[in-house]
Motif scaffolding. Sequence first.
Motif, mmCIF file in Angstrom:
data_model
loop_
_atom_site.group_PDB
_atom_site.id
_atom_site.type_symbol
_atom_site.label_atom_id
_atom_site.label_comp_id
_atom_site.label_asym_id
_atom_site.label_seq_id
_atom_site.Cartn_x
_atom_site.Cartn_y
_atom_site.Cartn_z
ATOM 1 N N MET A 144 40.372 22.322 36.043
ATOM 2 C CA MET A 144 40.979 22.625 35.993
ATOM 3 C C MET A 144 42.467 22.626 35.984
ATOM 4 O O MET A 144 43.691 23.158 35.968
ATOM 5 C CB MET A 144 41.663 23.919 37.706
ATOM 6 C CG MET A 144 40.168 24.886 37.584
ATOM 7 S SD MET A 144 41.257 25.632 36.927
ATOM 8 C CE MET A 144 39.021 25.993 35.687
ATOM 9 N N ASP A 145 43.040 21.065 37.034
ATOM 10 C CA ASP A 145 44.341 20.860 36.010
ATOM 11 C C ASP A 145 45.164 20.236 35.070
ATOM 12 O O ASP A 145 45.969 20.838 34.677
ATOM 13 C CB ASP A 145 44.257 18.785 37.473
ATOM 14 C CG ASP A 145 44.112 19.187 38.771
ATOM 15 O OD1 ASP A 145 44.010 19.947 39.159
ATOM 16 O OD2 ASP A 145 43.615 17.691 39.264
ATOM 17 N N PHE A 196 45.446 23.917 33.944
ATOM 18 C CA PHE A 196 46.522 25.033 34.131
ATOM 19 C C PHE A 196 48.192 23.811 34.012
ATOM 20 O O PHE A 196 49.186 24.658 33.101
ATOM 21 C CB PHE A 196 46.863 24.321 35.724
ATOM 22 C CG PHE A 196 45.546 25.272 36.284
ATOM 23 C CD1 PHE A 196 45.856 26.626 35.885
ATOM 24 C CD2 PHE A 196 44.986 25.164 37.830
ATOM 25 C CE1 PHE A 196 44.920 27.710 36.967
ATOM 26 C CE2 PHE A 196 44.670 25.999 38.175
ATOM 27 C CZ PHE A 196 44.339 27.528 38.151
ATOM 28 N N VAL A 210 49.143 31.020 32.989
ATOM 29 C CA VAL A 210 48.953 30.446 34.624
ATOM 30 C C VAL A 210 49.044 30.704 35.902
ATOM 31 O O VAL A 210 47.998 31.434 36.702
ATOM 32 C CB VAL A 210 49.306 29.003 34.423
ATOM 33 C CG1 VAL A 210 48.626 28.259 35.296
ATOM 34 C CG2 VAL A 210 48.884 27.994 32.980
ATOM 35 N N GLU A 211 49.962 31.325 35.894
ATOM 36 C CA GLU A 211 50.456 31.604 37.035
ATOM 37 C C GLU A 211 49.565 33.800 37.528
ATOM 38 O O GLU A 211 49.730 33.789 39.152
ATOM 39 C CB GLU A 211 52.065 32.148 36.786
ATOM 40 C CG GLU A 211 53.320 31.227 37.644
ATOM 41 C CD GLU A 211 52.492 29.715 38.527
ATOM 42 O OE1 GLU A 211 52.550 30.426 39.748
ATOM 43 O OE2 GLU A 211 52.609 29.245 38.272
ATOM 44 N N ARG A 227 46.334 31.778 38.364
ATOM 45 C CA ARG A 227 46.264 31.771 39.732
ATOM 46 C C ARG A 227 46.465 32.203 40.985
ATOM 47 O O ARG A 227 45.363 32.678 41.966
ATOM 48 C CB ARG A 227 47.420 30.757 39.783
ATOM 49 C CG ARG A 227 47.180 29.273 39.491
ATOM 50 C CD ARG A 227 48.794 28.809 40.493
ATOM 51 N NE ARG A 227 48.794 27.053 39.471
ATOM 52 C CZ ARG A 227 48.656 26.420 40.002
ATOM 53 N NH1 ARG A 227 47.154 26.070 40.594
ATOM 54 N NH2 ARG A 227 49.264 25.175 38.871
#
Lengths: 325, 249
Positions: free
Chosen positions: B207-208, B211, B231-232, B235
């Motif tokens: 996930m790092d 993102f 991404v936002e 999330r």
Amino acid sequence: MSMSRETCINILLALLLLAVPVAAAELGEPFYVTLATRVAILALAAVGLNIALGLGGLVSFGHAAFFGIGGYVAGILASHAFEMSPLVFGIEGTTSMPVIWLTAIMIAGLVALPIGAISLRTTGVYFIMITLAFAQMIYYFAESWPTYGGADGLSIIMRNQFPGVNTARPLPYFLICYCLLIAGLGLYWLLQGSRFGLALQTARQNAIRLSSVGIAPFGIRLTAFVISAMVVGLAGALFADLNKFVSPSMLSWHMSGELIVLIILGGKGRLFGPVAGAAVYVLFEFALGGLTERWQFFLGLVLLGVVLFARGGLLGLLAGKARHD
Amino acid sequence: MTEPVLEILNLRKNFGALKATDDVSLTLMPGEIHALIGPNGAGKSTLIQQISGALTPTSGTIRFLGRDMAGMDMAARARAGLGRTFQISSIAPEFSALRNVILAVQARQGSSFRFFRPVARDRSLIEPAMVMLERVGLAARSRIPAGELSHGERRLLEIAIALSLEPKAFLFDEPMAGLGADGSKSLTALLSELRHVAPILLVEHDMDAVFALADRISVLVYGRIIATGTVEEIRSHPEVRRAYLGEGA
Ligand SMILES: Nc1ncnc2c1ncn2[C@@H]1O[C@H](COP(=O)(O)OP(=O)(O)OP(=O)(O)O)[C@@H](O)[C@H]1O
Ligand SMILES: [Mg+2]
């Protein structure tokens, strides 16, 4: 550049195969010259099969078809030349080896094209079976076709001619076969190192990898299959001239199996594997064939040993693991 | 409006009763990294396999550069400009890393029916292949048989191969898997450069990395896309948090 161990062994094998019959001829032992010629021709056929089997991983159980076709081309052309009767469409027979060779190569390739195109739709055991089925069809056709001797086979009254060479004598004929074997090995070596060879060997190792760079394995394999058949066809023509006889046995599945055995014995995908394999095979046949009719039983034992303990065959045993750079 | 490079419309793939791909539509736009995330068995690899031509969809359309790819096999799609890597590395194990890349260079040059000139001395193949190995950081390992490379090195090798094809789109199936922290970091940097070569459809569990890299993310669960967004957006998407990222994320 230092020579690898395998290269040294290859050169040694090539020199040995040349030296033995030359010495034998010198000592007045023509039988050994004929034996060496048999080795050279079977090795050439196996080099041809090794293009498909060793480089491409295509276990064809039908290459006797091409071996026999080469043989029948030699026999049929010679018989028409001898009887001075035209073949078809007014084409004359011939006793010229170069013409016979070219014809054998062409016809073997032409027959291999549809056989390969159909067989290569399948893989694995199905490929083995379908190539066998095609070869058997040709075998039964030859056996039931009376014009050229049917099951009795066809004799070549006099060995065919090569300009400037007395082919009737054992040593000159050996030298012709030897030169063609070296040419066949040269072809194999070039193919192996070429772009085509790279694609072909990738098709064997990982066909998905080949596809995913955009090269369809089918065309690569079919080309290899056809080239392989052409070399085997040439060897077949030489074999017929060696024995001055061709019969359906050259087309039989025993013959296909024999060619595979030569390769496994000597080292699959190794340049000189077929040479080592053919030498051992013929020596076995000679040494044990006189003692017992079941010499093939002992050959089977050796083969079992190779498959179980020396996957790289004799060359693997002598020269170690195959290396690619 | 710009045209998508890759466009998937109402794609379905059934394995018996299992709907591995269930009415999936998505696009890959020029210059973007579109990440595809989802739990194990969600159908991510199955989707990649259908795009690359390894699996035939049950129904639906895959359009690449405006062209319907139905009926094109894997090799034809690769030639059309799809460069892919596999979840389980797929290489020619007996050949060196260099030869594996050379194969791609020669495929790109469209010249596999050359029978005599030795590859080992062909600088038009070796030099571009070395450049690619350099680019993924494998130059020092070029002579090692690919089968003897570490797991992570094989992933990089596959990327070098895909790069050599000069593709119009990349399909990467979990390139970070098994790379370790340092490896993931440098691969993240590499992928972020590659988006300028061609857009990337990126299947990834890390996930790092996702993102950090993705312009857009699609979330696949049980064969269905439950959300697509930045991404936002992803999330903070409630359904995504519940279904995939876990309540605490
Ligand atoms: N050839 C097949 N035949 C039958 N079922 C299959 C086949 N391939 C995949 N599946 C099933 O389809 C579903 C999706 O598999 P897929 O490999 O696409 O998942 P994934 O999202 O890539 O998972 P992962 O994150 O573990 O790689 C799984 O339930 C899998 O068992
Ligand atoms: Mg997967």
